[in-house]
Design a protein around this motif. Sequence first.
Motif, mmCIF file in Angstrom:
data_model
loop_
_atom_site.group_PDB
_atom_site.id
_atom_site.type_symbol
_atom_site.label_atom_id
_atom_site.label_comp_id
_atom_site.label_asym_id
_atom_site.label_seq_id
_atom_site.Cartn_x
_atom_site.Cartn_y
_atom_site.Cartn_z
ATOM 1 N N TYR A 123 -1.871 3.244 6.386
ATOM 2 C CA TYR A 123 -3.069 3.900 5.865
ATOM 3 C C TYR A 123 -4.262 2.983 6.112
ATOM 4 O O TYR A 123 -4.142 1.765 6.014
ATOM 5 C CB TYR A 123 -2.931 4.177 4.359
ATOM 6 N N ILE A 124 -5.409 3.587 6.423
ATOM 7 C CA ILE A 124 -6.617 2.797 6.675
ATOM 8 C C ILE A 124 -7.726 3.303 5.751
ATOM 9 O O ILE A 124 -7.963 4.516 5.650
ATOM 10 C CB ILE A 124 -7.088 2.930 8.143
ATOM 11 N N VAL A 137 -1.636 -0.575 3.297
ATOM 12 C CA VAL A 137 -3.014 -0.148 3.542
ATOM 13 C C VAL A 137 -3.806 -1.269 4.213
ATOM 14 O O VAL A 137 -3.619 -2.441 3.885
ATOM 15 C CB VAL A 137 -3.722 0.234 2.214
ATOM 16 N N GLY A 138 -4.649 -0.906 5.156
ATOM 17 C CA GLY A 138 -5.576 -1.859 5.761
ATOM 18 C C GLY A 138 -7.002 -1.373 5.582
ATOM 19 O O GLY A 138 -7.236 -0.206 5.281
ATOM 20 N N VAL A 139 -7.943 -2.294 5.765
ATOM 21 C CA VAL A 139 -9.355 -1.920 5.648
ATOM 22 C C VAL A 139 -10.046 -2.115 6.996
ATOM 23 O O VAL A 139 -9.907 -3.169 7.617
ATOM 24 C CB VAL A 139 -10.078 -2.770 4.580
ATOM 25 N N ALA A 140 -10.749 -1.090 7.446
ATOM 26 C CA ALA A 140 -11.628 -1.237 8.610
ATOM 27 C C ALA A 140 -13.048 -1.170 8.089
ATOM 28 O O ALA A 140 -13.483 -0.143 7.572
ATOM 29 C CB ALA A 140 -11.378 -0.134 9.626
ATOM 30 N N ARG A 141 -13.740 -2.295 8.187
ATOM 31 C CA ARG A 141 -15.102 -2.342 7.660
ATOM 32 C C ARG A 141 -16.084 -2.115 8.802
ATOM 33 O O ARG A 141 -16.053 -2.788 9.824
ATOM 34 C CB ARG A 141 -15.359 -3.700 7.022
ATOM 35 N N ILE A 142 -16.944 -1.129 8.585
ATOM 36 C CA ILE A 142 -17.953 -0.805 9.594
ATOM 37 C C ILE A 142 -19.047 -1.866 9.530
ATOM 38 O O ILE A 142 -19.704 -2.028 8.505
ATOM 39 C CB ILE A 142 -18.583 0.578 9.321
ATOM 40 N N GLY A 151 -2.614 8.206 7.258
ATOM 41 C CA GLY A 151 -3.781 8.688 6.523
ATOM 42 C C GLY A 151 -4.972 7.752 6.621
ATOM 43 O O GLY A 151 -4.812 6.537 6.775
ATOM 44 N N VAL A 152 -6.158 8.338 6.550
ATOM 45 C CA VAL A 152 -7.398 7.561 6.587
ATOM 46 C C VAL A 152 -8.281 8.049 5.440
ATOM 47 O O VAL A 152 -8.463 9.252 5.265
ATOM 48 C CB VAL A 152 -8.152 7.756 7.926
ATOM 49 N N ILE A 153 -8.801 7.106 4.669
ATOM 50 C CA ILE A 153 -9.732 7.475 3.591
ATOM 51 C C ILE A 153 -11.081 6.833 3.909
ATOM 52 O O ILE A 153 -11.162 5.627 4.136
ATOM 53 C CB ILE A 153 -9.169 7.085 2.201
ATOM 54 N N LEU A 170 -8.669 5.055 -6.294
ATOM 55 C CA LEU A 170 -8.930 6.040 -5.237
ATOM 56 C C LEU A 170 -7.927 5.925 -4.089
ATOM 57 O O LEU A 170 -7.360 6.918 -3.632
ATOM 58 C CB LEU A 170 -10.352 5.866 -4.687
ATOM 59 N N VAL A 171 -7.706 4.694 -3.622
ATOM 60 C CA VAL A 171 -6.833 4.494 -2.462
ATOM 61 C C VAL A 171 -5.374 4.764 -2.850
ATOM 62 O O VAL A 171 -4.633 5.425 -2.118
ATOM 63 C CB VAL A 171 -7.011 3.073 -1.878
ATOM 64 N N LYS A 172 -4.992 4.281 -4.030
ATOM 65 C CA LYS A 172 -3.619 4.494 -4.502
ATOM 66 C C LYS A 172 -3.334 5.984 -4.623
ATOM 67 O O LYS A 172 -2.310 6.488 -4.141
ATOM 68 C CB LYS A 172 -3.457 3.809 -5.868
ATOM 69 N N ASN A 173 -4.247 6.694 -5.223
ATOM 70 C CA ASN A 173 -4.108 8.133 -5.421
ATOM 71 C C ASN A 173 -3.968 8.856 -4.077
ATOM 72 O O ASN A 173 -3.110 9.719 -3.902
ATOM 73 C CB ASN A 173 -5.327 8.641 -6.195
ATOM 74 N N PHE A 174 -4.793 8.453 -3.111
ATOM 75 C CA PHE A 174 -4.760 9.065 -1.774
ATOM 76 C C PHE A 174 -3.393 8.857 -1.115
ATOM 77 O O PHE A 174 -2.766 9.797 -0.617
ATOM 78 C CB PHE A 174 -5.874 8.461 -0.907
#
Lengths: 392, 193, 94
Positions: free
Chosen positions: A264-265, A290-295, A315-317, A369-373
């Motif tokens: 998940y990202i 989960v990973g984070v892609a920071r813009i 999944g992507v949030i 939010l991320v956990k729920n997703f």
Amino acid sequence: MGKVVPITGNYAVAYAAKMARVQVVAAYPITPQTSIVEKLAEFIESGELDAVMIRVESEHSALAATFGAALAGARAFTATSSHGLLYMHEWVHWTSRARVPVVMAIVTRTIGTPWNIWPDHSDFMDQRDTGWILGFGMDNQEVFDLTVQAFKISEDPRVYLPVMIGLEGFILGHTTMPVELPDQKELDDWLGPRRQGYVIDGREPLAIGNLAWPEDTEEMFMDIQKAMEEAKQVIKEVDESYGKLTGRKYGGLIQCVGCSNAKYIAIAMGAWAGDLIEAVQKLREEGYPVGVARIRFVRPFPIEDLWKIINGVKGVIVLDRAISFGAWGQIYTDLVAGLAQYTRNLPVISNIVAGIGGVNVTHTDFYKLVKNFVDIVEKGEQPPVFTWYHKR
Amino acid sequence: MLKEIIFYGRGGQGGVTAANILVSAVLREGLYGQGFPFFGAERRGAPVMAFSRISDKPILRHGMFYDCDVLVVLDPKLVSLGLTKRIEVRDRGVVVVNAPDNMVLEKKAFTLKGSAKFYRVNATRIALEKKLVIAGWPVVNTSMLGAFARATGLVSINSVAEAIKEYFHGPIGETNAEAAVEAYKQTREAEVC
Amino acid sequence: MAGQDLIIEPIKYRVPLSRPEKGVAGKTGFWRTEKPVVDKEKCVKCWLCEIYCPVDVIRVEPETGPTIDYDYCKGCGVCSNVCPSGAITMVPEE
């Protein structure tokens, strides 16, 4: 070797402009930007910075004067926020379409009415169709680094486009954090002298903005689109060479945290991406992949880099701190549009809009939010495509 | 070890300056810090918070918080009015109050999540003795930084004094640093009823 | 600014720049429907026609008075309008 100083995000911008040896600053005060220009005025008054401060009567004139100084060959800088940025909007377009290197800091603040001085990304995201390169920092150090890099990117002959650097008002603008300032001599050598495609300084008759035929006009705008593509490479090169100079390399247009083995990202931009990373680190300890892609740059939009990490995930949030009313958050919209060129088989993508008008959104919110997703997708269910996350 | 600190005072008392000087002090000890005001307009005289974070690792989180590990109260009136109840002090938290010698500290004026240690110092008297008065107000923020160092042990008084001197420069920096050292010496664990 | 270097490295892309010079739009004189004709007897050599001409085709010399470059004069009539001595008359073109 650099020196670490505790300074606010706004002062980090001012120090960066000073160390880039800007020659002209034209600005008009507005909360929460004002302390950038106040600090620059101090630098100029004390003789630490050899520059001219033009005090103008409005933001419209602030960017007009900055543009004019840049046209004449000066490294020029300005900064603004919110309504100030909206007021200078005409010149925002002029500057990019004239292909004049300029750097402007945007200390983000929402847009009225109602009157509100708190941060979101409404003013910044409103600029994405202007032909400016748009970069955004996560902390004061990155804000300093980005501002210095912005001059290098803007003045690259492959680019020759103006650059805006975003930082949230208060959250970064008024928050003191340690910032390492590089050695001035080393920075001078790295940045080099001011570079631009042409000057209009009165020495030869030259006119800008003459009437052009539709085809000519269109070709000039097609060139801006090409330069945006080339800017992707330039931004990466600048990140690389600045990394060699300072030891700080961010990853180019995006920064990835734990993306390589993620299913998940989560995607976000700005200071709250730090809170998101903290939340995701906790989730990973609990077994959530989960990973984070920071813009870091929203223009040019880093779709190639994003696709590389999204390809194959479940999944992507996408967390947006601004909204295009009637549609969705802008990062979400750009992402989904961009992914269409790679696949018809998209992962589950959800858009959360939050933190509008300065609503305090922190790591605890992101954790939920991320956990729920992830929980919903793992159950095989479809989470809502769009949620306006509001806590009251 | 991430510690979150709230300086609670009145607009103009220097809570934000204290939060920023604290960042400078902890940097001297190889730690990371954040200092910031309540996000909004300045309001002289009104109750206002300023925030600090201290950590041994780079600090990722941002934004305001209303529960804390350390609560530093710059103005005793905020306690007697019960306004300090608005801030939650976490378990094993620390409360440091600028209190006149005859003031009785009561637990009911605070919101405690668990156990908390209380410390007191008469920073107003120290400020008046040092003639640290601006626009009629005793300057207590630097003294309270000394008290913070004593109460929490999170930063040494030397680093606090050095950071104060750097922030203010010259004789005014010296006097403020002396006030911090004096407050450090006078800070005592307080009895609360 | 003193001590600051500037490198002008030409842009490979198209930019909205133009170099104003004589005749870039061709011989615009044929756009005229009326032609300004100067009566040098009446001219007081005040230079107003030269100053006001929007396409800069009038030269006033102290000895000889105004001359108009009819290759580029579009016949707008501004010179005739500003002339304080009525020395410039607009005459219909053939």
